[in-house]
Structures are given as C-alpha cells and as structure tokens.
Design a protein around this motif. Structure first.
Motif, PDB file in Angstrom:
ATOM      1  N   PHE A   1       0.828  -1.201   0.000  1.00  0.00           N
ATOM      2  CA  PHE A   1       0.000   0.000   0.000  1.00  0.00           C
ATOM      3  C   PHE A   1       0.865   1.255   0.000  1.00  0.00           C
ATOM      4  O   PHE A   1       0.599   2.220  -0.734  1.00  0.00           O
ATOM      5  N   ILE A   2       1.928   1.255   0.825  1.00  0.00           N
ATOM      6  CA  ILE A   2       2.772   2.445   0.932  1.00  0.00           C
ATOM      7  C   ILE A   2       3.465   2.750  -0.386  1.00  0.00           C
ATOM      8  O   ILE A   2       3.444   3.894  -0.863  1.00  0.00           O
ATOM      9  N   PHE A   3       4.074   1.738  -1.000  1.00  0.00           N
ATOM     10  CA  PHE A   3       4.818   1.983  -2.231  1.00  0.00           C
ATOM     11  C   PHE A   3       3.915   1.997  -3.465  1.00  0.00           C
ATOM     12  O   PHE A   3       4.069   2.844  -4.338  1.00  0.00           O
ATOM     13  N   GLY A   4       2.979   1.033  -3.532  1.00  0.00           N
ATOM     14  CA  GLY A   4       2.155   0.923  -4.733  1.00  0.00           C
ATOM     15  C   GLY A   4       1.083   1.975  -4.836  1.00  0.00           C
ATOM     16  O   GLY A   4       0.921   2.615  -5.878  1.00  0.00           O
TER      17      GLY A   4
ATOM     18  N   GLY B   1       8.139   6.534  -1.056  1.00  0.00           N
ATOM     19  CA  GLY B   1       7.625   5.512  -0.153  1.00  0.00           C
ATOM     20  C   GLY B   1       8.652   5.050   0.868  1.00  0.00           C
ATOM     21  O   GLY B   1       8.280   4.524   1.927  1.00  0.00           O
ATOM     22  N   ILE B   2       9.936   5.252   0.580  1.00  0.00           N
ATOM     23  CA  ILE B   2      10.973   4.810   1.515  1.00  0.00           C
ATOM     24  C   ILE B   2      10.861   5.567   2.829  1.00  0.00           C
ATOM     25  O   ILE B   2      10.900   4.973   3.908  1.00  0.00           O
TER      26      ILE B   2
ATOM     27  N   ILE C   1       8.206   7.136   4.023  1.00  0.00           N
ATOM     28  CA  ILE C   1       6.948   6.800   4.690  1.00  0.00           C
ATOM     29  C   ILE C   1       7.042   5.435   5.359  1.00  0.00           C
ATOM     30  O   ILE C   1       6.602   5.252   6.504  1.00  0.00           O
ATOM     31  N   ALA C   2       7.635   4.457   4.657  1.00  0.00           N
ATOM     32  CA  ALA C   2       7.738   3.100   5.207  1.00  0.00           C
ATOM     33  C   ALA C   2       8.635   3.066   6.439  1.00  0.00           C
ATOM     34  O   ALA C   2       8.292   2.451   7.459  1.00  0.00           O
ATOM     35  N   ILE C   3       9.799   3.725   6.359  1.00  0.00           N
ATOM     36  CA  ILE C   3      10.710   3.740   7.507  1.00  0.00           C
ATOM     37  C   ILE C   3      10.041   4.386   8.711  1.00  0.00           C
ATOM     38  O   ILE C   3      10.104   3.873   9.836  1.00  0.00           O
ATOM     39  N   ALA C   4       9.377   5.527   8.475  1.00  0.00           N
ATOM     40  CA  ALA C   4       8.702   6.230   9.572  1.00  0.00           C
ATOM     41  C   ALA C   4       7.571   5.395  10.158  1.00  0.00           C
ATOM     42  O   ALA C   4       7.387   5.341  11.383  1.00  0.00           O
ATOM     43  N   ASN C   5       6.822   4.716   9.288  1.00  0.00           N
ATOM     44  CA  ASN C   5       5.676   3.923   9.736  1.00  0.00           C
ATOM     45  C   ASN C   5       6.116   2.743  10.612  1.00  0.00           C
ATOM     46  O   ASN C   5       5.606   2.546  11.720  1.00  0.00           O
ATOM     47  N   PHE C   6       7.095   1.973  10.140  1.00  0.00           N
ATOM     48  CA  PHE C   6       7.516   0.776  10.875  1.00  0.00           C
ATOM     49  C   PHE C   6       8.411   1.115  12.062  1.00  0.00           C
ATOM     50  O   PHE C   6       8.295   0.483  13.119  1.00  0.00           O
ATOM     51  N   ALA C   7       9.282   2.107  11.903  1.00  0.00           N
ATOM     52  CA  ALA C   7      10.112   2.520  13.037  1.00  0.00           C
ATOM     53  C   ALA C   7       9.241   3.123  14.137  1.00  0.00           C
ATOM     54  O   ALA C   7       9.470   2.878  15.334  1.00  0.00           O
TER      55      ALA C   7
ATOM     56  N   TRP D   1      13.778  12.980   6.299  1.00  0.00           N
ATOM     57  CA  TRP D   1      13.586  13.350   4.900  1.00  0.00           C
ATOM     58  C   TRP D   1      14.887  13.858   4.268  1.00  0.00           C
ATOM     59  O   TRP D   1      15.330  13.359   3.229  1.00  0.00           O
ATOM     60  N   THR D   2      15.507  14.848   4.885  1.00  0.00           N
ATOM     61  CA  THR D   2      16.721  15.452   4.314  1.00  0.00           C
ATOM     62  C   THR D   2      17.891  14.479   4.278  1.00  0.00           C
ATOM     63  O   THR D   2      18.556  14.351   3.238  1.00  0.00           O
ATOM     64  N   PRO D   3      18.185  13.738   5.363  1.00  0.00           N
ATOM     65  CA  PRO D   3      19.311  12.791   5.291  1.00  0.00           C
ATOM     66  C   PRO D   3      19.126  11.693   4.248  1.00  0.00           C
ATOM     67  O   PRO D   3      20.109  11.177   3.717  1.00  0.00           O
ATOM     68  N   LEU D   4      17.870  11.318   3.952  1.00  0.00           N
ATOM     69  CA  LEU D   4      17.631  10.227   3.006  1.00  0.00           C
ATOM     70  C   LEU D   4      17.672  10.664   1.551  1.00  0.00           C
ATOM     71  O   LEU D   4      17.788   9.811   0.659  1.00  0.00           O
ATOM     72  N   GLN D   5      17.572  11.955   1.292  1.00  0.00           N
ATOM     73  CA  GLN D   5      17.479  12.419  -0.084  1.00  0.00           C
ATOM     74  C   GLN D   5      18.616  11.958  -0.996  1.00  0.00           C
ATOM     75  O   GLN D   5      18.369  11.555  -2.132  1.00  0.00           O
ATOM     76  N   PRO D   6      19.882  11.972  -0.537  1.00  0.00           N
ATOM     77  CA  PRO D   6      20.958  11.524  -1.444  1.00  0.00           C
ATOM     78  C   PRO D   6      20.888  10.043  -1.796  1.00  0.00           C
ATOM     79  O   PRO D   6      21.523   9.613  -2.767  1.00  0.00           O
ATOM     80  N   PHE D   7      20.122   9.255  -1.019  1.00  0.00           N
ATOM     81  CA  PHE D   7      20.135   7.797  -1.210  1.00  0.00           C
ATOM     82  C   PHE D   7      18.847   7.242  -1.821  1.00  0.00           C
ATOM     83  O   PHE D   7      18.852   6.126  -2.322  1.00  0.00           O
ATOM     84  N   THR D   8      17.730   7.998  -1.747  1.00  0.00           N
ATOM     85  CA  THR D   8      16.444   7.426  -2.142  1.00  0.00           C
ATOM     86  C   THR D   8      16.386   7.026  -3.605  1.00  0.00           C
ATOM     87  O   THR D   8      15.880   5.960  -3.947  1.00  0.00           O
ATOM     88  N   SER D   9      16.921   7.859  -4.482  1.00  0.00           N
ATOM     89  CA  SER D   9      16.869   7.520  -5.906  1.00  0.00           C
ATOM     90  C   SER D   9      17.703   6.285  -6.188  1.00  0.00           C
ATOM     91  O   SER D   9      17.324   5.429  -6.988  1.00  0.00           O
ATOM     92  N   HIS D  10      18.855   6.159  -5.531  1.00  0.00           N
ATOM     93  CA  HIS D  10      19.701   4.971  -5.719  1.00  0.00           C
ATOM     94  C   HIS D  10      19.030   3.719  -5.159  1.00  0.00           C
ATOM     95  O   HIS D  10      19.070   2.658  -5.775  1.00  0.00           O
TER      96      HIS D  10
END
Length: 410
Positions: A133-136, A149-150, A152-158, A346-355
C-alpha cells in the motif's frame, strides 16, 4: 455519569439520522460513493487480505504460532513485554497491513496464548500499513514517485517499533503469561515440540481446519467491507457539506500551531476518517506546501489508519476482553511519531532514495488495479515481507542466548 450516557445516546442517534437524511436527499451521491467503497474492497482489500487470513488461521491450527512463540521468546519478552507468540503477529501485521495484526492479536487472546494486557500491547503496535500500500498506492499511485515511499515506510515501521517498546509499560499491573521454563535442550528442538503438542491439542481434521479458517476469514472480510462502504459514504457527505467547514476550523488551528499551511486542513479531515482518499487530497496540494511536509503528513495519516480501520478493529476485538480505548490513544501517538520521524529523516535520506529505488524491484511500480493479478502480486510480495520479518526477528532472538552463554561460561 448518567448524563454522559444520555449525551452519547443523543449523539449516536443524531449522527445516524443525519446520515439517513443525507442519503435520502442525495441518493446519486450516496450510490456512487458506496459503489467506490465496494470497488476498493472487492478489487484490492478482499484478494490481498483473504489468503493471509486463511493461512494465519491454518498456522494457528498447525502450531506454527507456538513454534515461533518459543523461538522468539528471548526477543519479544524483554523488548515488548509480550510472549514470543507476539513475533508471529508482528511479522504478519507488518507484512499484510491493517487489520491483520489486530485480528491475530484477538485470536491469540481467544486461545489464552496472551493475557489481556499483552493482547492490548500487540493490538496497538502491530496494526500498521503494509509495504504494498505504501509503495504501490501512496508513493506511486498518488505522488508518482516510488522513492517517496521509503521515507513513509521507515517512519511507519520505526514508529510502530518505538510505540511497541513504550507499550511494554502499558498496564504493568495486569496479568502476564508465564515465561518459558528453563530447559537444557536446544531452542529449536523445544520449538518443534511446542508446535507438535499444539497440533495434537487442536485435533481438528485437515478438512475441518480449512473450513473453519475460510469461514472465519470470510466473516471478518465481510465486516471490513461493510465498514469500508459506509465510511466511503460518510466521507463523501462530510467533505461536501457544512460538517467539513465546521471540522476545518480546529484542523486549521492545529496546523497553525505547528506553523503549517492551513490548506492541508481538508486532507486532515478526510484522513481522520479514511487514509486512501486523503492521500489524493495531499498529493493535489499547491506548491505552497513543500514535499517534505506533504510526505510527513502522509506518513502520519498512514500510521493513524483512519476511523474506518479503527471501527474494523473495534468490531474484531468486540468478542474478547481487549479494550479499544488504549488502541485509539496509542495509534494517535503512532501517527505523531511517524509524522515527526518522516520529517526528520527526509533530508538525510534524499541523497540515497533515488539509488535505493533502483535496487528495489519487489516494490510495485504501478497503482494496484485489483483483480486476480493484484491478488497474486500481493501474495508474492507480502509473503516475502512476512518471511523476511520473521527471519530478522529470529536472528535478534538468538542474540540474548549467545550473550548469556558467553557471560556464563566458566
């Protein structure tokens, strides 16, 4: 106390009469919104959830839950103050989405595998959204970017894990199931013994067990469908009429308190009742609201689940002594924690999300369209998540045993 009871009666009666009057006054709108709710249930919820509910019932009958209970006892007891059987609920809840976690927590309580206090702890932190649901639906379907979605998923489960750790102090004076007795035999052997004893104790033939599993799952899903349809109608009337304007004022005050745009008030109102439709409102906000804020609000609403999910949970636990009030409070805290976490990472993840997105082929790259294809895809992906979650929990469960052997070695 007596006046409070009268006020509640008057409120329930008035709300029902207003809804009936609205349906009679605007039958076309009511029909279209109920049809949309039915389509969501039949095309997405029903095929994605039914196999997992049936398999969960079968695993209870075959003793798999007791197997995981012994195996995960060293992890679940010190971390979440629940018996090892809670690991099964955690794995299935995280991978399958709400309300599978509460359904399994209620089943464990019915079978006296957890106490009321432990059942309420499980109820509160295993009710989460699923990765499909989160990603799709959320990231790809509404925001058109799976990488979002990365966060949102990390925040939701953490957030759920944090709430689970805090919940270990919930109702500490309540009863607890006794911990497993000390044994000299290997852990895996004891787990297999527990699984065998549970299957023998159940003693239902395979045909009877499968029939009961299908019947129980269908009953739960029909209840879920009814809630989805009625809340689809309620949301439509709430967003169209005077009620929306009345609710928008306190929502705007709340947003102003956090220095957020009051433009998001409509999204909060819809999200309070139902998650899926609120994602569309958030994704269509103007550029005055930055993407970081949009995703944080989306993460909070996904963690909240909506009153529609809350009503389903209340219905599921109605046959047990588990209370709904703690669920409401802790889900509100889960929503707050997920929103704050998503905003902070959000900001720390930005350099890695696309990869990262390039290396995540398991996540859906299109909006779930429903039907058999979606059901098969959902079963494939959610089975992977359930197995991975259970495997990770199993590895963590071995750490206390290894440390105990190291420090007790002469």
């Amino acid at each position: 106390m007596r006046y409070k009871s009268y006020i509640l009666t008057l409120f329930y009666a008035s709300a029902t009469l207003i809804l009936v009057f609205s349906i009679v006054r605007y039958p076309q709108i009511a029909f279209e919104s109920s049809l949309r709710g039915l389509q969501i249930w039949w095309d997405v919820v029903f095929p994605a959830t039914l196999p997992f509910m049936i398999l969960s019932e079968l695993m209870l009958g075959f003793g798999v839950v007791h197997f995981m209970g012994i195996l995960l006892e060293p992890l679940m007891r010190p971390l979440f103050n629940v018996p090892g059987t809670g690991g099964f609920v955690l794995a299935m809840g995280f991978s399958s989405g709400y309300p599978v976690g509460p359904k399994l927590a209620a089943r464990l309580r019915e079978q006296q595998l957890v106490s009321r206090s432990e059942g309420e702890r499980l109820l509160c932190f295993t009710s989460t959204s699923d990765p499909i649901f989160i990603f799709g639906a959320v990231a790809v379907g509404f925001f058109h970017d799976a990488a979002l979605g990365i966060s949102i998923a990390i925040a939701n489960f953490a957030g759920a894990i944090i709430i689970g750790i805090l919940l270990r102090y919930h109702d500490r004076k309540g009863e607890s199931t006794p911990p497993a007795r000390e044994h000299t035999s290997p852990l895996i052997f004891r787990a297999l013994q527990a699984m065998h004893r549970a299957r023998i104790k159940d003693n239902r033939p395979l045909g009877k067990l499968m029939g009961d599993a299908v019947l129980s799952s269908f009953q739960t899903l029909i209840i879920m469908g009814g809630f989805i349809i009625i809340f689809s109608v309620v949301i439509k009337f709430v967003t169209l009429g005077l009620i929306s304007e009345i609710l928008a004022y306190p929502a705007a005050l709340l947003l102003a308190l956090f220095h957020l745009s009051t433009e998001m008030s409509q999204s909060l109102i819809v999200g309070f009742f139902e998650v899926t439709q609120s994602m569309q409102y958030i994704s269509e906000l103007t550029t005055e609201v930055n993407m970081q804020t949009k995703i944080a609000i989306a993460a909070a609403l996904v963690a909240w689940g909506g009153i529609s999910v809350h009503a389903q949970v209340a219905s599921i636990i109605s046959s047990t002594d588990l209370r709904y009030q703690p669920y409401f409070i802790w889900k509100a805290l889960h929503a707050l924690a997920s929103g704050v976490l998503c905003y902070l990472i959000w900001t720390p993840l930005q350099p890695f999300t696309s990869h990262l997105y390039q290396s995540l082929p398991a996540f859906a790259k299109h909006v779930p369209g429903g039907g058999l294809d979606y059901a098969l895809e959902a079963i494939q992906h959610m089975s992977q998540y359930a197995i991975i979650t259970a495997f990770v929990l199993g590895l963590f469960a071995l750490i206390p045993l290894i440390l105990q052997k190291v420090y007790t070695r002469p």
